[in-house]
Scaffold this motif. Structure first.
Motif, PDB file in Angstrom:
ATOM      1  N   ARG A  39      97.751  38.278  60.511  1.00  0.00           N
ATOM      2  CA  ARG A  39      97.588  39.115  59.320  1.00  0.00           C
ATOM      3  C   ARG A  39      96.904  38.335  58.196  1.00  0.00           C
ATOM      4  O   ARG A  39      96.008  38.845  57.524  1.00  0.00           O
ATOM      5  N   MET A  40      97.337  37.088  57.994  1.00  0.00           N
ATOM      6  CA  MET A  40      96.744  36.268  56.945  1.00  0.00           C
ATOM      7  C   MET A  40      95.307  35.908  57.286  1.00  0.00           C
ATOM      8  O   MET A  40      94.406  35.967  56.440  1.00  0.00           O
ATOM      9  N   TYR A  83      98.222  27.232  47.456  1.00  0.00           N
ATOM     10  CA  TYR A  83      99.565  27.782  47.206  1.00  0.00           C
ATOM     11  C   TYR A  83      99.678  29.235  47.633  1.00  0.00           C
ATOM     12  O   TYR A  83     100.770  29.712  47.942  1.00  0.00           O
ATOM     13  N   THR A  84      98.553  29.946  47.655  1.00  0.00           N
ATOM     14  CA  THR A  84      98.600  31.366  48.003  1.00  0.00           C
ATOM     15  C   THR A  84      99.071  31.570  49.436  1.00  0.00           C
ATOM     16  O   THR A  84      99.896  32.461  49.712  1.00  0.00           O
ATOM     17  N   VAL A  85      98.556  30.776  50.355  1.00  0.00           N
ATOM     18  CA  VAL A  85      98.943  30.936  51.759  1.00  0.00           C
ATOM     19  C   VAL A  85     100.444  30.727  51.960  1.00  0.00           C
ATOM     20  O   VAL A  85     101.125  31.600  52.514  1.00  0.00           O
ATOM     21  N   PRO A  86     101.047  29.610  51.499  1.00  0.00           N
ATOM     22  CA  PRO A  86     102.500  29.464  51.662  1.00  0.00           C
ATOM     23  C   PRO A  86     103.295  30.529  50.906  1.00  0.00           C
ATOM     24  O   PRO A  86     104.325  30.997  51.394  1.00  0.00           O
ATOM     25  N   ALA A  91     106.762  35.383  51.425  1.00  0.00           N
ATOM     26  CA  ALA A  91     107.022  36.780  51.077  1.00  0.00           C
ATOM     27  C   ALA A  91     107.034  37.664  52.320  1.00  0.00           C
ATOM     28  O   ALA A  91     107.901  38.522  52.475  1.00  0.00           O
ATOM     29  N   MET A  92     106.081  37.437  53.221  1.00  0.00           N
ATOM     30  CA  MET A  92     106.010  38.257  54.430  1.00  0.00           C
ATOM     31  C   MET A  92     107.160  37.967  55.377  1.00  0.00           C
ATOM     32  O   MET A  92     107.667  38.870  56.053  1.00  0.00           O
ATOM     33  N   GLY A 121      94.476  43.074  51.225  1.00  0.00           N
ATOM     34  CA  GLY A 121      93.866  42.848  52.522  1.00  0.00           C
ATOM     35  C   GLY A 121      94.860  42.576  53.629  1.00  0.00           C
ATOM     36  O   GLY A 121      94.520  42.659  54.810  1.00  0.00           O
ATOM     37  N   LEU A 122      96.111  42.247  53.256  1.00  0.00           N
ATOM     38  CA  LEU A 122      97.139  42.014  54.269  1.00  0.00           C
ATOM     39  C   LEU A 122      97.568  43.301  54.955  1.00  0.00           C
ATOM     40  O   LEU A 122      98.148  43.272  56.037  1.00  0.00           O
ATOM     41  N   GLY A 123      97.297  44.425  54.310  1.00  0.00           N
ATOM     42  CA  GLY A 123      97.627  45.712  54.918  1.00  0.00           C
ATOM     43  C   GLY A 123      98.995  46.226  54.514  1.00  0.00           C
ATOM     44  O   GLY A 123      99.797  45.546  53.866  1.00  0.00           O
ATOM     45  N   PHE A 124      99.269  47.443  54.915  1.00  0.00           N
ATOM     46  CA  PHE A 124     100.529  48.121  54.556  1.00  0.00           C
ATOM     47  C   PHE A 124     101.723  47.405  55.197  1.00  0.00           C
ATOM     48  O   PHE A 124     101.673  46.992  56.347  1.00  0.00           O
ATOM     49  N   GLY A 125     102.785  47.294  54.416  1.00  0.00           N
ATOM     50  CA  GLY A 125     104.017  46.728  54.949  1.00  0.00           C
ATOM     51  C   GLY A 125     104.068  45.221  54.996  1.00  0.00           C
ATOM     52  O   GLY A 125     104.958  44.661  55.655  1.00  0.00           O
ATOM     53  N   SER A 126     103.164  44.536  54.292  1.00  0.00           N
ATOM     54  CA  SER A 126     103.169  43.069  54.317  1.00  0.00           C
ATOM     55  C   SER A 126     104.361  42.494  53.556  1.00  0.00           C
ATOM     56  O   SER A 126     104.801  41.376  53.843  1.00  0.00           O
TER      57      SER A 126
END
Length: 213
Positions: A39-40, A83-86, A91-92, A121-126
């Motif tokens: 997803r990422m 930091y965004t990726v971690p 959160a996911m 961009g991660l999509g619904f339900g992330s």
């Protein structure tokens, strides 16, 4: 750039003020490898990011290992992804939250826009949601942010001191009880009395999140 330099050279009031003019050759990028969830990886690909630089992957791995990280690179070198990726992963995976502290509201607005685009961009339900909490918001807008309970909250040192920490056990209990990452942007700008205040607020954050404190 050449036009700007030539414009400066032709201004009488800049005469003698250009000490040196050099052109530095471009360097080949150094890429690194890091495991990303599908997803990422897909969300980054939608933004044209198919590979990460080595300083990004090194920082991501260090954050994942629980280390404190200070990242100093050139402007527009992709520091935010470190930091965004971690933050998005936490959160996911289990609803872990991130606090981003920036010195200026304009910078916070820019970060909110870019983070929101990636979250979309991660999509619904992330499970990833982004919001800012600054003095520019009205009372109803601030209440709306609290009601939405974002996983990534962007704010500034003053709001952290006056509006978040004093109510950490009541209005913001949902946030501090699941806070995992604290991002302090433009760390070099926190000097003097202002820097001391930010340091004290950071210590308050740590004490607030510490169990049995």
């Amino acid at each position: 750039m050449e036009d700007a330099i030539e414009w400066l050279r032709n201004r009488p009031f800049y005469e003698g003020q250009i000490a040196e003019h050099r052109r530095l050759p471009a360097r080949e990028p150094a890429f690194g490898d890091v495991d990303l969830s599908p997803r990422m990886a897909d969300a980054l690909s939608k933004q044209g990011i198919d590979r990460l630089y080595r300083h990004q992957t090194d920082a991501i791995e260090a954050v994942r290992d629980g280390d404190d990280v200070v990242l100093a690179t050139e402007t527009a070198s992709g520091k935010s992804l470190a930091y965004t990726v971690p933050a998005f992963e936490a959160a996911m995976d289990h609803g872990g939250r991130t606090l981003y502290v920036g010195p200026q509201n304009a910078l916070i607005a820019d970060q909110e826009e870019s983070l929101s685009d990636l979250a979309h961009g991660l999509g619904f339900g992330s499970g990833v949601s982004v919001a800012s909490y600054t003095g520019r918001l009205s009372r109803s807008e601030k209440r709306d942010v609290r009601d939405r309970e974002p996983t990534v909250l962007l704010s500034n040192p003053d709001m952290l001191h006056y509006a978040l920490l004093p109510y950490a056990g009541r209005l913001w209990e949902w946030f501090f009880s699941s806070l995992e990452y604290v991002v302090i942007d433009e760390v070099h700008s926190y000097r003097g009395v202002f820097g001391s205040q930010v340091r004290a607020s950071r210590r308050r954050v740590m004490a607030t999140c510490e169990p049995n404190t």
